[in-house]
Scaffold this motif. Structure first.
Motif, PDB file in Angstrom:
ATOM      1  N   MET A   1     -37.399 -25.150  10.033  1.00 29.82           N
ATOM      2  CA  MET A   1     -37.708 -25.588  11.390  1.00 29.82           C
ATOM      3  C   MET A   1     -38.105 -27.062  11.384  1.00 29.82           C
ATOM      4  O   MET A   1     -38.818 -27.501  10.494  1.00 29.82           O
ATOM      5  CB  MET A   1     -38.868 -24.741  11.944  1.00 29.82           C
ATOM      6  CG  MET A   1     -39.131 -24.949  13.417  1.00 29.82           C
ATOM      7  SD  MET A   1     -40.662 -24.144  13.940  1.00 29.82           S
ATOM      8  CE  MET A   1     -40.191 -22.407  13.824  1.00 29.82           C
ATOM      9  N   LYS A   2     -37.597 -27.808  12.350  1.00 26.29           N
ATOM     10  CA  LYS A   2     -37.953 -29.232  12.458  1.00 26.29           C
ATOM     11  C   LYS A   2     -38.596 -29.517  13.808  1.00 26.29           C
ATOM     12  O   LYS A   2     -38.111 -29.044  14.834  1.00 26.29           O
ATOM     13  CB  LYS A   2     -36.706 -30.097  12.291  1.00 26.29           C
ATOM     14  CG  LYS A   2     -36.212 -30.122  10.861  1.00 26.29           C
ATOM     15  CD  LYS A   2     -35.167 -31.181  10.629  1.00 26.29           C
ATOM     16  CE  LYS A   2     -34.766 -31.084   9.165  1.00 26.29           C
ATOM     17  NZ  LYS A   2     -33.947 -32.138   8.688  1.00 26.29           N
ATOM     18  N   LYS A   3     -39.679 -30.282  13.775  1.00 26.20           N
ATOM     19  CA  LYS A   3     -40.389 -30.645  15.006  1.00 26.20           C
ATOM     20  C   LYS A   3     -40.749 -32.128  14.932  1.00 26.20           C
ATOM     21  O   LYS A   3     -40.898 -32.681  13.847  1.00 26.20           O
ATOM     22  CB  LYS A   3     -41.689 -29.830  15.118  1.00 26.20           C
ATOM     23  CG  LYS A   3     -41.465 -28.339  15.358  1.00 26.20           C
ATOM     24  CD  LYS A   3     -41.124 -28.077  16.801  1.00 26.20           C
ATOM     25  CE  LYS A   3     -40.647 -26.635  16.988  1.00 26.20           C
ATOM     26  NZ  LYS A   3     -40.031 -26.418  18.285  1.00 26.20           N
ATOM     27  N   ASP A   4     -40.892 -32.733  16.104  1.00 29.03           N
ATOM     28  CA  ASP A   4     -41.407 -34.098  16.110  1.00 29.03           C
ATOM     29  C   ASP A   4     -42.903 -34.092  15.792  1.00 29.03           C
ATOM     30  O   ASP A   4     -43.401 -34.889  15.019  1.00 29.03           O
ATOM     31  CB  ASP A   4     -41.179 -34.753  17.481  1.00 29.03           C
ATOM     32  CG  ASP A   4     -39.719 -35.141  17.679  1.00 29.03           C
ATOM     33  OD1 ASP A   4     -38.993 -35.198  16.654  1.00 29.03           O
ATOM     34  OD2 ASP A   4     -39.302 -35.356  18.820  1.00 29.03           O
ATOM     35  N   LEU A   5     -43.614 -33.164  16.452  1.00 28.95           N
ATOM     36  CA  LEU A   5     -45.072 -33.146  16.327  1.00 28.95           C
ATOM     37  C   LEU A   5     -45.562 -31.713  16.168  1.00 28.95           C
ATOM     38  O   LEU A   5     -45.214 -30.838  16.962  1.00 28.95           O
ATOM     39  CB  LEU A   5     -45.697 -33.770  17.595  1.00 28.95           C
ATOM     40  CG  LEU A   5     -47.211 -33.702  17.743  1.00 28.95           C
ATOM     41  CD1 LEU A   5     -47.920 -34.459  16.626  1.00 28.95           C
ATOM     42  CD2 LEU A   5     -47.644 -34.250  19.108  1.00 28.95           C
ATOM     43  N   VAL A   6     -46.361 -31.492  15.126  1.00 30.02           N
ATOM     44  CA  VAL A   6     -47.007 -30.194  14.961  1.00 30.02           C
ATOM     45  C   VAL A   6     -48.515 -30.403  15.085  1.00 30.02           C
ATOM     46  O   VAL A   6     -49.073 -31.337  14.495  1.00 30.02           O
ATOM     47  CB  VAL A   6     -46.661 -29.540  13.607  1.00 30.02           C
ATOM     48  CG1 VAL A   6     -47.534 -28.307  13.361  1.00 30.02           C
ATOM     49  CG2 VAL A   6     -45.190 -29.153  13.571  1.00 30.02           C
ATOM     50  N   ILE A   7     -49.144 -29.550  15.891  1.00 36.87           N
ATOM     51  CA  ILE A   7     -50.593 -29.615  16.085  1.00 36.87           C
ATOM     52  C   ILE A   7     -51.198 -28.406  15.402  1.00 36.87           C
ATOM     53  O   ILE A   7     -50.866 -27.269  15.739  1.00 36.87           O
ATOM     54  CB  ILE A   7     -50.930 -29.647  17.587  1.00 36.87           C
ATOM     55  CG1 ILE A   7     -50.380 -30.950  18.177  1.00 36.87           C
ATOM     56  CG2 ILE A   7     -52.419 -29.546  17.833  1.00 36.87           C
ATOM     57  CD1 ILE A   7     -49.651 -30.770  19.450  1.00 36.87           C
ATOM     58  N   ILE A   8     -52.075 -28.657  14.438  1.00 36.02           N
ATOM     59  CA  ILE A   8     -52.670 -27.548  13.686  1.00 36.02           C
ATOM     60  C   ILE A   8     -53.993 -27.175  14.354  1.00 36.02           C
ATOM     61  O   ILE A   8     -54.967 -27.916  14.279  1.00 36.02           O
ATOM     62  CB  ILE A   8     -52.886 -27.917  12.203  1.00 36.02           C
ATOM     63  CG1 ILE A   8     -51.577 -28.446  11.588  1.00 36.02           C
ATOM     64  CG2 ILE A   8     -53.386 -26.691  11.429  1.00 36.02           C
ATOM     65  CD1 ILE A   8     -51.723 -28.936  10.155  1.00 36.02           C
ATOM     66  N   GLY A   9     -54.006 -26.047  15.036  1.00 30.94           N
ATOM     67  CA  GLY A   9     -55.199 -25.572  15.727  1.00 30.94           C
ATOM     68  C   GLY A   9     -54.994 -25.549  17.234  1.00 30.94           C
ATOM     69  O   GLY A   9     -54.554 -26.536  17.814  1.00 30.94           O
ATOM     70  N   GLY A  10     -55.305 -24.401  17.857  1.00 33.98           N
ATOM     71  CA  GLY A  10     -55.110 -24.240  19.304  1.00 33.98           C
ATOM     72  C   GLY A  10     -56.422 -24.106  20.050  1.00 33.98           C
ATOM     73  O   GLY A  10     -56.507 -23.438  21.070  1.00 33.98           O
ATOM     74  N   GLY A  11     -57.469 -24.744  19.529  1.00 35.62           N
ATOM     75  CA  GLY A  11     -58.758 -24.784  20.221  1.00 35.62           C
ATOM     76  C   GLY A  11     -58.760 -25.950  21.204  1.00 35.62           C
ATOM     77  O   GLY A  11     -57.701 -26.487  21.549  1.00 35.62           O
ATOM     78  N   PRO A  12     -59.956 -26.348  21.657  1.00 34.01           N
ATOM     79  CA  PRO A  12     -60.030 -27.431  22.636  1.00 34.01           C
ATOM     80  C   PRO A  12     -59.355 -28.728  22.166  1.00 34.01           C
ATOM     81  O   PRO A  12     -58.672 -29.389  22.960  1.00 34.01           O
ATOM     82  CB  PRO A  12     -61.531 -27.640  22.847  1.00 34.01           C
ATOM     83  CG  PRO A  12     -62.222 -26.824  21.817  1.00 34.01           C
ATOM     84  CD  PRO A  12     -61.278 -25.765  21.371  1.00 34.01           C
ATOM     85  N   ALA A  13     -59.495 -29.080  20.898  1.00 33.03           N
ATOM     86  CA  ALA A  13     -58.884 -30.321  20.418  1.00 33.03           C
ATOM     87  C   ALA A  13     -57.366 -30.202  20.412  1.00 33.03           C
ATOM     88  O   ALA A  13     -56.658 -31.069  20.947  1.00 33.03           O
ATOM     89  CB  ALA A  13     -59.413 -30.667  19.021  1.00 33.03           C
ATOM     90  N   GLY A  14     -56.854 -29.137  19.840  1.00 33.66           N
ATOM     91  CA  GLY A  14     -55.409 -28.962  19.737  1.00 33.66           C
ATOM     92  C   GLY A  14     -54.747 -28.896  21.103  1.00 33.66           C
ATOM     93  O   GLY A  14     -53.688 -29.497  21.329  1.00 33.66           O
TER      94      GLY A  14
END
Lengths: 428, 122
Positions: A1-14
């Motif tokens: 899988m290829k992505k431009d941006l991956v965000i690790i964590g789906g809390g308030p910051a993510g």
């Protein structure tokens, strides 16, 4: 899988980072969350007091999270739940994440940019070295919070809390309201680690004593906690013999500090700040690994989620700029140094050519000060001095640096932030 | 006769240190507040202390056994305990949505108890 941006964590910051990145035009992005729902720790923080800065109203944790979850869903931001990132590495400009979940097993994601938003975790009993057996009834305050607020279970009836961090204070009130007897909160330091408002509305409102300069020196009980021994500590934080006091209880909650969860950042080889436990970042919240950004409690532990959201939005915007090729350094780098009384600064450096018109610098002080001032100087010249009635380690401070004032300086090298006490202002 | 009372504002996490000057039992001046909410809090705290209550309600048939709730506005501080006890007597069916009223006019305060999280059916 290829992505431009991956965000690790789906809390308030993510969530805030993902929304800001999408609004800045990033199409191929993905949030990875290890829990079964988005929102992170806010889901168990059912008390009010969130969002006064962001929404100008007082929300509970789940309500605050829901605003961001709703927005992320409206924007069609993809996310995966129950998915754990087990490894992160950089190969040239490409970042590779090894990811795991029940449906797909172990797989790899390639990303051009990554935002670290893993949050923090609580310091455990093991890290505190309290003697005694290992009976049932010892919980971190956050674990107890999850049991009570999400699973509807009471961890115990007679409670002692060690540490006066905000979660401990909040749990003192929660346990009391749910029918438990909270006997006392013991705090090692001569001051509380939590917000003043929480001392008032969580302890004083319910007559729960706060014992400053006290710690737990022994835990009684083999199968279940039967009591704890507390003792006063001296100026070196060592228990004073003869001051021991036995307190009977069936539960001990630990609220002794939060540690940014940076195993992935360390695996990546990002330079870490030993004071915050988070990575060093520049004005764009970028770590020393190009294209890897950090925000929220994984960067440094915050008191207010509103500031987490602000910081994360900046990280999202900067990651979007990076992906557009708009985050080239100009080499006009100024370092930020924490001096007398200031423990650290975020960011730790800034590129004048790349900074926004106003740059927020966040930091914490190392002691309690009264009638002091925060002094900001640039290469020995005082830029400004901000008077503060009270400064405390439990409350994050911030100052704003203006691009204009740094442009005006002659080739600035170093900005120093320190606490200036006026006479006998410092409290022991 | 003048007297000064020191309070910590709990209206937001800033926690301003307030000084309230009392002249013959009447509030003459509030200082130390950063915003108007601080002055309002000081007056209320010394005349009619109130709190927003956050707690839980049991949920029947939900993905979680409980849903968090809050009073829609603040209620008299003395009623906080009663309010939490009243909540223990009820159970609401899933699904629960943010803003759903789970109990009207809790303990005669004229304030409703509303849900603060979504809990789907299990």
């Amino acid at each position: 899988m290829k992505k431009d941006l991956v965000i690790i964590g789906g809390g308030p910051a993510g969530l805030a980072a993902a929304i800001a990145a999408r609004e800045a035009g990033v199409e191929e992005l993905l949030i990875l969350e290890r829990d079964c729902r988005l929102g992170g720790i806010l889901n168990q923080c059912i008390h009010n007091g969130f969002g006064l800065h962001t929404f100008k109203e007082e929300l509970t944790g789940p309500e605050y999270a829901d605003r961001y979850i709703g927005k992320a869903k409206t924007l069609g931001i993809p996310y995966r739940l129950n998915t754990m990132v087990v490894d992160l590495r950089a190969e040239g400009q490409q970042k590779k994440l090894t990811v795991m979940n029940r449906e797909e097993g172990l797989y790899e994601i390639e990303a051009k940019a990554v935002i670290l938003a893993m949050g923090c975790r609580e310091r455990t009993r093991g890290a505190l070295n309290i003697p005694g057996f290992r009976p049932a009834g010892i919980y971190s305050a956050g674990t107890a919070q999850r049991y009570v607020n999400m699973e509807g279970r009471m961890p115990g009836r007679e409670v002692v809390i060690l540490g006066s961090g905000d979660i401990g204070l909040i749990m003192a009130r929660r346990m009391t309201l749910e029918g438990a007897r909270v006997k006392l909160v013991a705090e090692l330091m001569p001051y509380s680690g939590g917000l003043k408002r929480n001392i008032v509305q969580c302890l004083e409102d319910f007559g729960i004593p706060l014992r400053l300069s006290h710690t737990v020196v022994d835990i009684k009980g083999r199968d279940r906690v039967e009591g704890v021994t507390i003792a006063r500590v001296d100026g070196n934080l060592k228990p004073i013999p003869g001051t021991e006091e036995e307190i009977s209880c069936d539960t001990l909650l630990l609220s002794c500090g939060l540690i940014p969860e940076n195993e992935l950042s360390q695996g990546l080889g990002a330079a870490m700040n030993p004071v915050t436990g988070g990575p060093f970042v520049n004005e764009s919240l970028e770590t020393d690994k190009e294209g890897v950004f950090a925000c929220g409690n994984v960067l440094h532990v915050h008191d207010l989620v509103d500031y987490v959201s602000q910081e994360a939005e900046a990280a999202g915007r900067k990651a979007a700029a990076y992906l557009r090729g708009g985050l080239e350094g100009t080499g006009r780098v100024v370092s930020l140094r924490a001096a007398e009384g200031v423990r650290y600064t975020v960011p730790a450096s800034l590129d004048i050519g790349r900074m926004e018109e106003a740059q927020t610098v966040r930091f914490r002080v190392g002691d309690v000060y009264r009638d002091a001032a925060i002094e900001v100087s640039c290469d020995g010249r005082i830029l400004r001095s901000v008077k503060k009635k009270v400064l405390a380690p439990g409350e994050m401070e911030q100052i704003i640096l203006k691009k204009q004032e740094l442009e005006a300086a002659d080739n600035p090298k170093e900005i120093v932030i320190s606490v200036r006490t006026q006479g006998q202002g410092k409290e022991a | 006769m003048s007297e000064t009372r020191e309070l910590v504002c709990i209206r937001c996490p800033l926690g301003c240190n307030l000084s309230v000057k009392l002249e013959g039992g009447e509030i003459a001046a509030v200082t130390g507040n950063t915003c108007p909410r601080g002055a309002e809090y000081a007056v209320k705290e010394l005349t009619d202390p109130r709190r927003i209550v956050t707690s839980l309600v049991r949920v029947r048939g939900g993905e979680l056994p409980v849903a968090p709730v809050k009073t829609a506005s603040d209620i008299p501080k003395g009623k906080v305990g009663d309010c939490v006890k009243a909540l223990r007597q009820i159970e609401v069916p899933a699904p629960v949505h943010i803003g759903d009223v789970v109990m009207e006019n809790v303990c005669g305060t004229g304030v409703d108890m509303v849900a603060t999280a979504n809990v789907d059916r299990s």
